[in-house]
Design a protein around this motif. Sequence first.
Motif, PDB file in Angstrom:
ATOM      1  N   THR A 121      13.975-111.549  11.189  1.00 36.07           N
ATOM      2  CA  THR A 121      12.522-111.401  11.079  1.00 36.07           C
ATOM      3  C   THR A 121      12.064-110.101  11.735  1.00 36.07           C
ATOM      4  O   THR A 121      11.223-109.369  11.188  1.00 36.07           O
ATOM      5  N   ILE A 122      12.632-109.809  12.906  1.00 34.95           N
ATOM      6  CA  ILE A 122      12.295-108.555  13.594  1.00 34.95           C
ATOM      7  C   ILE A 122      12.701-107.349  12.741  1.00 34.95           C
ATOM      8  O   ILE A 122      11.944-106.382  12.595  1.00 34.95           O
ATOM      9  N   ILE A 123      13.897-107.423  12.153  1.00 34.74           N
ATOM     10  CA  ILE A 123      14.366-106.332  11.288  1.00 34.74           C
ATOM     11  C   ILE A 123      13.420-106.154  10.109  1.00 34.74           C
ATOM     12  O   ILE A 123      13.043-105.021   9.754  1.00 34.74           O
ATOM     13  N   ASP A 124      13.031-107.265   9.479  1.00 37.95           N
ATOM     14  CA  ASP A 124      12.152-107.194   8.314  1.00 37.95           C
ATOM     15  C   ASP A 124      10.801-106.581   8.667  1.00 37.95           C
ATOM     16  O   ASP A 124      10.234-105.807   7.883  1.00 37.95           O
ATOM     17  N   VAL A 125      10.279-106.915   9.848  1.00 42.14           N
ATOM     18  CA  VAL A 125       8.989-106.359  10.270  1.00 42.14           C
ATOM     19  C   VAL A 125       9.074-104.846  10.399  1.00 42.14           C
ATOM     20  O   VAL A 125       8.208-104.106   9.919  1.00 42.14           O
ATOM     21  N   PHE A 126      10.139-104.365  11.028  1.00 35.06           N
ATOM     22  CA  PHE A 126      10.294-102.919  11.205  1.00 35.06           C
ATOM     23  C   PHE A 126      10.577-102.205   9.886  1.00 35.06           C
ATOM     24  O   PHE A 126      10.229-101.032   9.734  1.00 35.06           O
ATOM     25  N   MET A 127      11.183-102.906   8.930  1.00 32.66           N
ATOM     26  CA  MET A 127      11.454-102.284   7.636  1.00 32.66           C
ATOM     27  C   MET A 127      10.206-102.203   6.766  1.00 32.66           C
ATOM     28  O   MET A 127      10.060-101.297   5.948  1.00 32.66           O
ATOM     29  N   VAL A 128       9.296-103.154   6.954  1.00 27.85           N
ATOM     30  CA  VAL A 128       8.068-103.171   6.147  1.00 27.85           C
ATOM     31  C   VAL A 128       7.107-102.078   6.597  1.00 27.85           C
ATOM     32  O   VAL A 128       6.451-101.426   5.778  1.00 27.85           O
ATOM     33  N   ILE A 129       7.024-101.847   7.911  1.00 23.05           N
ATOM     34  CA  ILE A 129       6.099-100.844   8.432  1.00 23.05           C
ATOM     35  C   ILE A 129       6.612 -99.450   8.091  1.00 23.05           C
ATOM     36  O   ILE A 129       7.757 -99.123   8.386  1.00 23.05           O
ATOM     37  N   PRO A 130       5.773 -98.593   7.483  1.00 22.31           N
ATOM     38  CA  PRO A 130       6.213 -97.216   7.176  1.00 22.31           C
ATOM     39  C   PRO A 130       6.627 -96.476   8.440  1.00 22.31           C
ATOM     40  O   PRO A 130       5.940 -96.521   9.464  1.00 22.31           O
ATOM     41  N   GLY A 131       7.770 -95.787   8.372  1.00 23.53           N
ATOM     42  CA  GLY A 131       8.352 -95.172   9.557  1.00 23.53           C
ATOM     43  C   GLY A 131       7.517 -94.075  10.178  1.00 23.53           C
ATOM     44  O   GLY A 131       7.218 -94.114  11.379  1.00 23.53           O
ATOM     45  N   LEU A 132       7.129 -93.068   9.392  1.00 23.64           N
ATOM     46  CA  LEU A 132       6.405 -91.925   9.955  1.00 23.64           C
ATOM     47  C   LEU A 132       5.051 -92.315  10.536  1.00 23.64           C
ATOM     48  O   LEU A 132       4.724 -91.888  11.659  1.00 23.64           O
ATOM     49  N   PRO A 133       4.226 -93.123   9.833  1.00 23.70           N
ATOM     50  CA  PRO A 133       2.964 -93.544  10.462  1.00 23.70           C
ATOM     51  C   PRO A 133       3.164 -94.295  11.771  1.00 23.70           C
ATOM     52  O   PRO A 133       2.387 -94.117  12.714  1.00 23.70           O
ATOM     53  N   LEU A 134       4.213 -95.131  11.831  1.00 24.18           N
ATOM     54  CA  LEU A 134       4.490 -95.862  13.071  1.00 24.18           C
ATOM     55  C   LEU A 134       4.883 -94.899  14.178  1.00 24.18           C
ATOM     56  O   LEU A 134       4.457 -95.051  15.329  1.00 24.18           O
ATOM     57  N   MET A 135       5.702 -93.888  13.843  1.00 24.69           N
ATOM     58  CA  MET A 135       6.063 -92.870  14.834  1.00 24.69           C
ATOM     59  C   MET A 135       4.820 -92.177  15.375  1.00 24.69           C
ATOM     60  O   MET A 135       4.685 -91.965  16.585  1.00 24.69           O
ATOM     61  N   ILE A 136       3.917 -91.804  14.480  1.00 23.30           N
ATOM     62  CA  ILE A 136       2.709 -91.078  14.881  1.00 23.30           C
ATOM     63  C   ILE A 136       1.837 -91.934  15.798  1.00 23.30           C
ATOM     64  O   ILE A 136       1.317 -91.454  16.813  1.00 23.30           O
ATOM     65  N   VAL A 137       1.677 -93.209  15.442  1.00 25.16           N
ATOM     66  CA  VAL A 137       0.841 -94.107  16.249  1.00 25.16           C
ATOM     67  C   VAL A 137       1.418 -94.263  17.651  1.00 25.16           C
ATOM     68  O   VAL A 137       0.702 -94.152  18.664  1.00 25.16           O
ATOM     69  N   ILE A 138       2.735 -94.507  17.731  1.00 19.44           N
ATOM     70  CA  ILE A 138       3.367 -94.692  19.043  1.00 19.44           C
ATOM     71  C   ILE A 138       3.328 -93.402  19.849  1.00 19.44           C
ATOM     72  O   ILE A 138       3.002 -93.394  21.044  1.00 19.44           O
ATOM     73  N   ALA A 139       3.645 -92.282  19.195  1.00 19.21           N
ATOM     74  CA  ALA A 139       3.669 -90.990  19.891  1.00 19.21           C
ATOM     75  C   ALA A 139       2.293 -90.605  20.420  1.00 19.21           C
ATOM     76  O   ALA A 139       2.175 -89.963  21.463  1.00 19.21           O
ATOM     77  N   SER A 140       1.235 -91.003  19.709  1.00 19.32           N
ATOM     78  CA  SER A 140      -0.114 -90.644  20.135  1.00 19.32           C
ATOM     79  C   SER A 140      -0.531 -91.344  21.422  1.00 19.32           C
ATOM     80  O   SER A 140      -1.418 -90.869  22.135  1.00 19.32           O
ATOM     81  N   TYR A 141       0.130 -92.473  21.743  1.00 26.97           N
ATOM     82  CA  TYR A 141      -0.204 -93.211  22.960  1.00 26.97           C
ATOM     83  C   TYR A 141       0.679 -92.815  24.142  1.00 26.97           C
ATOM     84  O   TYR A 141       0.447 -93.271  25.260  1.00 26.97           O
ATOM     85  N   ILE A 142       1.689 -91.999  23.884  1.00 29.72           N
ATOM     86  CA  ILE A 142       2.575 -91.563  24.967  1.00 29.72           C
ATOM     87  C   ILE A 142       2.016 -90.286  25.575  1.00 29.72           C
ATOM     88  O   ILE A 142       1.843 -89.279  24.877  1.00 29.72           O
ATOM     89  N   ARG A 143       1.730 -90.334  26.866  1.00 31.35           N
ATOM     90  CA  ARG A 143       1.120 -89.179  27.531  1.00 31.35           C
ATOM     91  C   ARG A 143       2.154 -88.122  27.924  1.00 31.35           C
ATOM     92  O   ARG A 143       1.811 -86.952  28.069  1.00 31.35           O
ATOM     93  N   ILE A 144       3.394 -88.552  28.078  1.00 33.05           N
ATOM     94  CA  ILE A 144       4.446 -87.614  28.458  1.00 33.05           C
ATOM     95  C   ILE A 144       4.942 -86.909  27.208  1.00 33.05           C
ATOM     96  O   ILE A 144       5.231 -87.544  26.196  1.00 33.05           O
ATOM     97  N   ARG A 145       5.001 -85.605  27.267  1.00 31.12           N
ATOM     98  CA  ARG A 145       5.477 -84.825  26.135  1.00 31.12           C
ATOM     99  C   ARG A 145       6.843 -84.236  26.458  1.00 31.12           C
ATOM    100  O   ARG A 145       7.080 -83.754  27.558  1.00 31.12           O
ATOM    101  N   GLY A 146       7.752 -84.281  25.510  1.00 37.67           N
ATOM    102  CA  GLY A 146       9.068 -83.717  25.737  1.00 37.67           C
ATOM    103  C   GLY A 146      10.085 -84.281  24.764  1.00 37.67           C
ATOM    104  O   GLY A 146       9.749 -85.045  23.845  1.00 37.67           O
TER     105      GLY A 146
END
Length: 274
Positions: free
Chosen positions: A106-131
């Motif tokens: 179920t966890i695998i299926d959830v991550f496969m359904v969510i588009p990869g790049l938009p998810l990366m952008i959303v997570i990266a936007s909340y991370i204050r540390i850059r590097g």
Amino acid sequence: MLKRLNKKAIVGLSIILFFVIVAVFAPFFAPYDPNDFVGSPYSQPTSKHPLGLDRMGRDILSQLIYGTRLSLIVGLSTGVLMTGISILIGMTAGYFGGLVDRILSTIIDVFMVIPGLPLMIVIASYIRIRGVVPIILVIAFTSWAPGARVIRSQTLTMRSREFILASKITGEKSGRIIFSEIMPNMFSLISSNFFMACLTAIVGEASLEFLGFGDVSSITWGTMLYWAQNSSALLNNSWGWVLAPGVAIATLGASFALLNFSVDEITNPRLRGV
């Protein structure tokens, strides 16, 4: 067909080896320090500056050479981490089955359904540390699911093999069976998954850096594209600033794709025409 297979593997490995040599010996290959101001901004390509200069008068070729280091580190490190996550979750789900398999699937299926790049952008936007490290973690966290799905399916098939059943009967622990009996027999599949993970990492890193979610003060192929876009490089006829990192990303990505195809042909007789 085997000759073509060998050519793919040789070309892919040769490209990667070339970039590794460039990254390791960057100070010897780069004509200038990538942060030195060596001429007029947006200067056109010359014999001294084959790719021209950026908006600050820095040599673009030197930036491209030094940028190979972090771009290669991100690609390989993320590939290793993604493959590790895929192996751990995929093999655990496939070997134990039952409730464990249902939860992990179920966890695998959830991550496969969510588009990869938009998810990366959303997570990266909340991370204050850059590097580099946050970029590696974000890409690995969002892109492991396809590999885990394939590994799970193969593990489901292998767990019913006679030598696995014999290990269970003799009282071998599950961890040893998974990592000492099943995993070595999935080397080709894991290798293919690793090369695909590296390709995903390289494209993902360039995308996030281009959008400004990385450390824009560092020199990578992605940050080169970021500054080229923000400095209107094309309007200033600085084509080398845009094309050079783009071609480098495409070439390195193609090398991993060639190795992935080679592994597929080795393990799949139909692709070899056998």
